[in-house]
Design an enzyme around this catalytic site. Sequence first.
Site, PDB file in Angstrom:
ATOM      1  N   LYS A 135      24.219  50.625  46.304  1.00  0.00           N
ATOM      2  CA  LYS A 135      25.179  50.229  47.340  1.00  0.00           C
ATOM      3  C   LYS A 135      24.952  51.100  48.565  1.00  0.00           C
ATOM      4  CE  LYS A 135      27.765  47.094  45.686  1.00  0.00           C
ATOM      5  NZ  LYS A 135      27.900  45.838  46.399  1.00  0.00           N
ATOM      6  N   ASP A 163      22.296  47.037  48.867  1.00  0.00           N
ATOM      7  CA  ASP A 163      23.335  46.058  49.200  1.00  0.00           C
ATOM      8  C   ASP A 163      24.318  46.665  50.176  1.00  0.00           C
ATOM      9  OD1 ASP A 163      25.144  44.014  49.311  1.00  0.00           O
ATOM     10  OD2 ASP A 163      25.537  43.931  47.154  1.00  0.00           O
ATOM     11  N   ASP A 215      23.457  37.025  49.971  1.00  0.00           N
ATOM     12  CA  ASP A 215      24.425  36.998  48.862  1.00  0.00           C
ATOM     13  C   ASP A 215      25.678  36.298  49.387  1.00  0.00           C
ATOM     14  OD1 ASP A 215      26.191  37.450  46.808  1.00  0.00           O
ATOM     15  OD2 ASP A 215      26.103  39.625  46.844  1.00  0.00           O
TER      16      ASP A 215
HETATM   17  O1  LIG Z   1      24.171  42.395  41.844  1.00  0.00           O
HETATM   18  C1  LIG Z   1      24.203  43.309  40.972  1.00  0.00           C
HETATM   19  O2  LIG Z   1      23.181  43.902  40.590  1.00  0.00           O
HETATM   20  C2  LIG Z   1      25.491  43.727  40.335  1.00  0.00           C
HETATM   21  C3  LIG Z   1      26.711  43.076  40.879  1.00  0.00           C
HETATM   22  C4  LIG Z   1      27.126  43.601  42.228  1.00  0.00           C
HETATM   23  O3  LIG Z   1      26.470  44.460  42.801  1.00  0.00           O
HETATM   24  C5  LIG Z   1      28.309  43.072  42.829  1.00  0.00           C
HETATM   25  C6  LIG Z   1      29.108  42.223  42.124  1.00  0.00           C
HETATM   26  C7  LIG Z   1      30.330  41.790  42.642  1.00  0.00           C
HETATM   27  C8  LIG Z   1      30.787  42.279  43.833  1.00  0.00           C
HETATM   28  C9  LIG Z   1      30.111  43.376  44.521  1.00  0.00           C
HETATM   29  O4  LIG Z   1      30.726  44.592  44.151  1.00  0.00           O
HETATM   30  C10 LIG Z   1      28.624  43.486  44.222  1.00  0.00           C
HETATM   31  C11 LIG Z   1      27.829  42.718  45.295  1.00  0.00           C
HETATM   32  O5  LIG Z   1      28.288  42.654  46.430  1.00  0.00           O
HETATM   33  O6  LIG Z   1      26.760  42.192  45.049  1.00  0.00           O
HETATM   34 MG   LIG Z   2      25.826  41.704  47.189  1.00  0.00          MG
END
Ligand SMILES: O=C(O)CCC(=O)C1=CC=C[C@@H](O)[C@@H]1C(=O)O
Ligand SMILES: [Mg+2]
Length: 324
Positions: A135, A163, A215
């Site tokens: 993140k 991300d 995403d």
């Molecule tokens: O994508 C992944 O590897 C795990 C899931 C993940 O990062 C997420 C899932 C749901 C909401 C967010 O916190 C986050 C994302 O934004 O992609």
């Molecule tokens: Mg994402």
Amino acid sequence: MRSAKLYQYQLPMDSGVILRTQRLVNRDGWIVELKDGECTGYGEIAPLPEFSHETAEQAGEQAKALLAQWVAGEAWDLESAIPSVAFGLSMAAMTLAGELPEDGNYQVAPLCAGDPDDLVIALNEMEGEKVAKIKVGMYEAVRDGMVANMFIEAIPGVRLRLDANRQWTPLKAQQFAKYVKPEHRGGIAFLEEPCMNPADSLAFAQETGISIAWDETVRDEGFEVKAEPGVAAIVIKPTLVGSVARCIDLIAQAQAVGLVAVVSSSMESSLGLNQLARLAAWQTPGVIPGLDTMQLFMAQLEMPWPGCELPVTSLASLPVVWQA
Ligand SMILES: O=C(O)CCC(=O)C1=CC=C[C@@H](O)[C@@H]1C(=O)O
Ligand SMILES: [Mg+2]
């Protein structure tokens, strides 16, 4: 002879799980059970706060209405159902029909939302392709750039998935890029959604040579899958997207134009997560799915996740809130 049940669950989360602006203390959702003769199918309906447009209550109400139709033998229109309901019901129907292959891809991209040192250890232990998800956008962009550099230098061959959840202005995104040495940019498999505005994210990718992935944009109205310079992948979160058929269609469209499609979690319980691992193995072979979210929970549900030692709550212990 058809029958159906709707179970309600609430699972405690790890204390540090923050979704955008709120702490997620418990994960709330529903498990659908469909029975037809000797066959049973399960699906999970769990809108994700801050990401889904519907609440758990709204999803539960719609699920009950659609389940009543199913038991009565009426046709379902899941394409116009809310996404979490469309996903859970279509998955239940699919497993009832034995159409979801058993083999799952349980090799996940380890998720780092906290201490980067923990991730270095996990990556060093990882066999095969070393992929990790970090993140960014929560602290200074410069710090994020340094963290990315550090991983790419410390772990030869690593492929980072970053991300930013649309947290950066174009200027901040540039500041991040400035700190990732040009020779390291190939170590970033993709950066999900750097900027609020998709056009700014696209310009960032083209200017910096850092590939991006869609995403949030996948769920924007009017989104079309297309190959564009700088775009490497699309992330598919079925609970937020809709029916399994719709997800499979998006995956096929991405693959047809040479984009990587990554099946990813919306923090489903271990029951839903297992089904996503099976969907990923089947529809996105060779791509590590984004499913490392069991560690965010304090309990599992019915189907254990491989290697996870959290206690397992049984379906039989949950309240049945609707049945027919
Ligand atoms: O994508 C992944 O590897 C795990 C899931 C993940 O990062 C997420 C899932 C749901 C909401 C967010 O916190 C986050 C994302 O934004 O992609
Ligand atoms: Mg994402």
